[in-house]
Design a protein around this motif. Sequence first.
Motif, PDB file in Angstrom:
ATOM      1  N   TYR A 129      12.931 -35.482  33.221  1.00  0.00           N
ATOM      2  CA  TYR A 129      11.981 -35.946  34.234  1.00  0.00           C
ATOM      3  C   TYR A 129      11.044 -34.773  34.517  1.00  0.00           C
ATOM      4  CZ  TYR A 129      14.307 -40.362  35.276  1.00  0.00           C
ATOM      5  OH  TYR A 129      14.810 -41.641  35.193  1.00  0.00           O
ATOM      6  N   PRO A 130       9.765 -35.049  34.819  1.00  0.00           N
ATOM      7  CA  PRO A 130       8.823 -33.938  35.003  1.00  0.00           C
ATOM      8  C   PRO A 130       9.181 -33.080  36.207  1.00  0.00           C
ATOM      9  CG  PRO A 130       7.808 -36.024  35.615  1.00  0.00           C
ATOM     10  CD  PRO A 130       9.109 -36.365  34.953  1.00  0.00           C
ATOM     11  N   TYR A 131       8.792 -31.820  36.131  1.00  0.00           N
ATOM     12  CA  TYR A 131       8.975 -30.926  37.276  1.00  0.00           C
ATOM     13  C   TYR A 131       8.178 -31.452  38.466  1.00  0.00           C
ATOM     14  CZ  TYR A 131      11.468 -27.374  34.624  1.00  0.00           C
ATOM     15  OH  TYR A 131      12.410 -26.694  33.892  1.00  0.00           O
ATOM     16  N   PRO A 132       8.714 -31.282  39.674  1.00  0.00           N
ATOM     17  CA  PRO A 132       8.038 -31.821  40.867  1.00  0.00           C
ATOM     18  C   PRO A 132       6.625 -31.280  41.012  1.00  0.00           C
ATOM     19  CG  PRO A 132      10.267 -31.087  41.407  1.00  0.00           C
ATOM     20  CD  PRO A 132       9.973 -30.592  40.020  1.00  0.00           C
ATOM     21  N   GLU A 133       5.688 -32.196  41.219  1.00  0.00           N
ATOM     22  CA  GLU A 133       4.302 -31.806  41.499  1.00  0.00           C
ATOM     23  C   GLU A 133       3.843 -32.510  42.763  1.00  0.00           C
ATOM     24  OE1 GLU A 133       1.440 -31.303  38.285  1.00  0.00           O
ATOM     25  OE2 GLU A 133       3.034 -31.727  36.832  1.00  0.00           O
ATOM     26  N   SER A 134       3.008 -33.525  42.611  1.00  0.00           N
ATOM     27  CA  SER A 134       2.436 -34.216  43.776  1.00  0.00           C
ATOM     28  C   SER A 134       3.174 -35.514  44.030  1.00  0.00           C
ATOM     29  CB  SER A 134       0.946 -34.497  43.516  1.00  0.00           C
ATOM     30  OG  SER A 134       0.782 -35.169  42.279  1.00  0.00           O
ATOM     31  N   GLY A 135       4.091 -35.494  44.993  1.00  0.00           N
ATOM     32  CA  GLY A 135       4.797 -36.705  45.361  1.00  0.00           C
ATOM     33  C   GLY A 135       5.909 -37.080  44.405  1.00  0.00           C
ATOM     34  N   GLU A 136       6.427 -38.303  44.581  1.00  0.00           N
ATOM     35  CA  GLU A 136       7.564 -38.804  43.830  1.00  0.00           C
ATOM     36  C   GLU A 136       7.125 -39.351  42.477  1.00  0.00           C
ATOM     37  OE1 GLU A 136      11.805 -39.798  43.809  1.00  0.00           O
ATOM     38  OE2 GLU A 136      10.566 -38.575  45.129  1.00  0.00           O
ATOM     39  N   PHE A 137       7.953 -39.133  41.455  1.00  0.00           N
ATOM     40  CA  PHE A 137       7.679 -39.734  40.154  1.00  0.00           C
ATOM     41  C   PHE A 137       7.670 -41.257  40.316  1.00  0.00           C
ATOM     42  CE2 PHE A 137       9.118 -41.308  35.944  1.00  0.00           C
ATOM     43  CZ  PHE A 137       8.091 -40.778  35.168  1.00  0.00           C
ATOM     44  N   PRO A 138       6.624 -41.938  39.804  1.00  0.00           N
ATOM     45  CA  PRO A 138       6.435 -43.366  40.104  1.00  0.00           C
ATOM     46  C   PRO A 138       7.300 -44.294  39.258  1.00  0.00           C
ATOM     47  CG  PRO A 138       4.614 -42.574  38.765  1.00  0.00           C
ATOM     48  CD  PRO A 138       5.469 -41.370  39.063  1.00  0.00           C
ATOM     49  N   ASP A 139       8.596 -44.322  39.548  1.00  0.00           N
ATOM     50  CA  ASP A 139       9.502 -45.189  38.789  1.00  0.00           C
ATOM     51  C   ASP A 139      10.213 -46.193  39.687  1.00  0.00           C
ATOM     52  OD1 ASP A 139      11.164 -43.466  40.153  1.00  0.00           O
ATOM     53  OD2 ASP A 139      12.351 -42.860  38.401  1.00  0.00           O
ATOM     54  N   THR A 140       9.599 -46.555  40.818  1.00  0.00           N
ATOM     55  CA  THR A 140      10.247 -47.457  41.767  1.00  0.00           C
ATOM     56  C   THR A 140      10.560 -48.804  41.142  1.00  0.00           C
ATOM     57  OG1 THR A 140       9.191 -46.376  43.661  1.00  0.00           O
ATOM     58  CG2 THR A 140      10.002 -48.619  43.984  1.00  0.00           C
ATOM     59  N   ALA A 141       9.617 -49.378  40.397  1.00  0.00           N
ATOM     60  CA  ALA A 141       9.855 -50.686  39.782  1.00  0.00           C
ATOM     61  C   ALA A 141      11.001 -50.611  38.774  1.00  0.00           C
ATOM     62  CB  ALA A 141       8.586 -51.188  39.108  1.00  0.00           C
ATOM     63  N   THR A 142      11.046 -49.534  38.002  1.00  0.00           N
ATOM     64  CA  THR A 142      12.121 -49.367  37.026  1.00  0.00           C
ATOM     65  C   THR A 142      13.461 -49.211  37.733  1.00  0.00           C
ATOM     66  OG1 THR A 142      10.516 -48.165  35.676  1.00  0.00           O
ATOM     67  CG2 THR A 142      12.792 -48.087  34.953  1.00  0.00           C
ATOM     68  N   TYR A 143      13.466 -48.471  38.808  1.00  0.00           N
ATOM     69  CA  TYR A 143      14.690 -48.256  39.581  1.00  0.00           C
ATOM     70  C   TYR A 143      15.208 -49.574  40.154  1.00  0.00           C
ATOM     71  CZ  TYR A 143      17.633 -46.586  43.457  1.00  0.00           C
ATOM     72  OH  TYR A 143      18.656 -46.376  44.345  1.00  0.00           O
ATOM     73  N   LYS A 144      14.297 -50.394  40.656  1.00  0.00           N
ATOM     74  CA  LYS A 144      14.710 -51.689  41.198  1.00  0.00           C
ATOM     75  C   LYS A 144      15.294 -52.582  40.106  1.00  0.00           C
ATOM     76  CE  LYS A 144      11.551 -51.884  45.146  1.00  0.00           C
ATOM     77  NZ  LYS A 144      10.383 -52.573  45.755  1.00  0.00           N
ATOM     78  N   ALA A 145      14.736 -52.470  38.898  1.00  0.00           N
ATOM     79  CA  ALA A 145      15.190 -53.320  37.794  1.00  0.00           C
ATOM     80  C   ALA A 145      16.500 -52.852  37.189  1.00  0.00           C
ATOM     81  CB  ALA A 145      14.116 -53.384  36.719  1.00  0.00           C
ATOM     82  N   PHE A 146      16.719 -51.534  37.142  1.00  0.00           N
ATOM     83  CA  PHE A 146      17.868 -50.996  36.399  1.00  0.00           C
ATOM     84  C   PHE A 146      18.809 -50.131  37.239  1.00  0.00           C
ATOM     85  CE2 PHE A 146      14.474 -51.567  33.221  1.00  0.00           C
ATOM     86  CZ  PHE A 146      15.129 -52.376  32.295  1.00  0.00           C
ATOM     87  N   GLY A 147      18.485 -49.895  38.513  1.00  0.00           N
ATOM     88  CA  GLY A 147      19.258 -48.947  39.318  1.00  0.00           C
ATOM     89  C   GLY A 147      20.674 -49.374  39.595  1.00  0.00           C
ATOM     90  N   GLY A 148      20.913 -50.654  39.682  1.00  0.00           N
ATOM     91  CA  GLY A 148      22.275 -51.154  39.856  1.00  0.00           C
ATOM     92  C   GLY A 148      22.970 -50.645  41.096  1.00  0.00           C
ATOM     93  N   GLY A 149      22.220 -50.373  42.150  1.00  0.00           N
ATOM     94  CA  GLY A 149      22.824 -49.934  43.396  1.00  0.00           C
ATOM     95  C   GLY A 149      23.141 -48.454  43.468  1.00  0.00           C
ATOM     96  N   MET A 150      22.859 -47.696  42.408  1.00  0.00           N
ATOM     97  CA  MET A 150      23.108 -46.258  42.420  1.00  0.00           C
ATOM     98  C   MET A 150      22.062 -45.543  43.265  1.00  0.00           C
ATOM     99  SD  MET A 150      23.909 -45.603  38.364  1.00  0.00           S
ATOM    100  CE  MET A 150      24.389 -43.894  38.638  1.00  0.00           C
ATOM    101  N   LYS A 151      22.399 -44.352  43.754  1.00  0.00           N
ATOM    102  CA  LYS A 151      21.387 -43.489  44.353  1.00  0.00           C
ATOM    103  C   LYS A 151      20.384 -43.114  43.269  1.00  0.00           C
ATOM    104  CE  LYS A 151      24.407 -41.456  47.864  1.00  0.00           C
ATOM    105  NZ  LYS A 151      25.000 -40.194  48.392  1.00  0.00           N
ATOM    106  N   ARG A 152      19.113 -42.981  43.672  1.00  0.00           N
ATOM    107  CA  ARG A 152      18.082 -42.790  42.657  1.00  0.00           C
ATOM    108  C   ARG A 152      18.333 -41.515  41.840  1.00  0.00           C
ATOM    109  NH1 ARG A 152      11.603 -43.763  43.199  1.00  0.00           N
ATOM    110  NH2 ARG A 152      12.447 -45.651  44.158  1.00  0.00           N
ATOM    111  N   GLY A 153      18.748 -40.439  42.495  1.00  0.00           N
ATOM    112  CA  GLY A 153      19.003 -39.204  41.755  1.00  0.00           C
ATOM    113  C   GLY A 153      20.111 -39.380  40.735  1.00  0.00           C
TER     114      GLY A 153
END
Length: 551
Positions: free
Chosen positions: A238-262
């Motif tokens: 994952y890219p080094y932190p720059e400006s704000g959160e990496f934009p993967d919210t839609a992917t997280y909702k689709a595949f996160g399975g209830g896990m913490k995002r980290g």
Amino acid sequence: MAWGVRTRIQAAAGRPAAAALTAALTAALAGCGLPALGGTDERGAGDPVGPEAKAECPAVPAPGDSKARQLRAMWIATVTGIDWPKDTGLPAERQKADFVKLLDTAAAMNLNAVVVQIRPNSDAFYPSPYEPWSQWITGTQGKDPGYDVLAFMLKEAHARNLEFHAWFNPYRVSRQDDLNKLAPTSPARRHPDWVRKYGSGLWYDPGLPQVRDLATKAVLDVVTKYDIDAVHFDDYFYPYPESGEFPDTATYKAFGGGMKRGDWRRQNVNTLVRTLSQKIHQTKPWVRFGISPFGVWRNKTTDPAGSATSALQSYDDIYADTRTWIRERWIDYVTPQLYWPIGDRRADYAELVRWWARQVQGTGVQLTIGQGAYRVGEDATWKKPAELSRHLTLNAAHPQVRGDVFFSASDLASNRRGFAARIRRDHYARPAIPPPADPADPAAPGGGGAVAAKAPPAVQDVQATAEGTGVRVRWRPARDATSYAVYRADGRRPECAPVDPARLIADVRADAVIDPTAKPGRAYTYYVTALDRLHHESAPARGATVTAPGG
């Protein structure tokens, strides 16, 4: 790689532009190699010695592993022309000549491996069925340079008996954020839904199975088609932190399975690492898989298992759980980028070497240290030409450390403030054989464990003759051997005797060498062993004694 690390370690100044080979380094390293010859003498090499042959010295053991075994390597970065090619407008023959100069620098430094960036931005330094030719060859992504760049680089590296570690970046797409500037054949253009804009660049979303599949296919294409020695990843997950959160919210909702995002992000990276490890070793068991992570896993203030540091944490910030990769034996070697000096208040080099040595203890994963040669000359500490030499001296106190990799090739070639010549004088005066390697066994539970290899049979018929101003040493080669180690002892020694690792004078992919360093009129005894491509070494053949010409 390190062009991003500079900001993360808060270096006082930018990396100086790499210079051409200086006269100082050329003079310091002149005449350090032994010319290797193969298959050209009038007697003929004869059929290779097979495993059924009776050894000439059956009571003499093979040398085995020792402190003298080291991996010595340099990164050759291609992105933005950091190391090569410096000018994408040059004709192919000039590009080739410049690459050969870098390899000659490696050989002159007594290095034994190069780590070459061949997939910097979802592109390729070889004809790929999945991705376009890299822009860093011709200046235009997708433009055919007219030759197979990777095949050329491999041939030249192996001719110098330099291991070739093929360096891939799994997720980075571009350092600019306009998809339309990519080649039409780029997977990012064809699948814009895989791509995320972040900071000033474009990245594939590691949470998408399609992205992991593309990275896996790209790596296995090279493993299958080319005779590389290892697959290498650097610190970009994952890219080094720059400006704000990496934009993967839609992917997280689709595949996160209830896990913490980290945790979910770390799982995505772990899935790629585990899958690649298994598939690489299933395809070619002798090809190793190594990763060069950012030098700090976690700080002790965050996790008691972390290091006594106060720096960016790769576990939390780029979702790289290096300790799991080591414990599960998904990787064959780890090369943490320890680009800080000894005594640094945020990240002390000495503390980090100790920490990483503990992590690999008993795992079978080899530890090599990433050295920040690009920093030489930056500030008061790095203006001391002996700083990196001090690092290697410190490493010797930790038997788990099996070598060093320098970022990068241009910096070694420039020899700023004489640091490269100092390293060679203090630590690399003689060549070294890399440590024996037993890559991970994909059939073992969880992918862990290792496949044990067997050394080639011993060579036979070693002969040493005075020739010109040196000594010619030749031998009958061994079946399945990749290279041959030549040892030289002073005076007349027993024909059958163990070899002293400290007496190594060459490791070559040939069946003869010329030793120009033999002093006129002195007697020497030469011994030769055979090594496979994972550096398992045979016992020595019967030695040959000769008096050097002259005197």
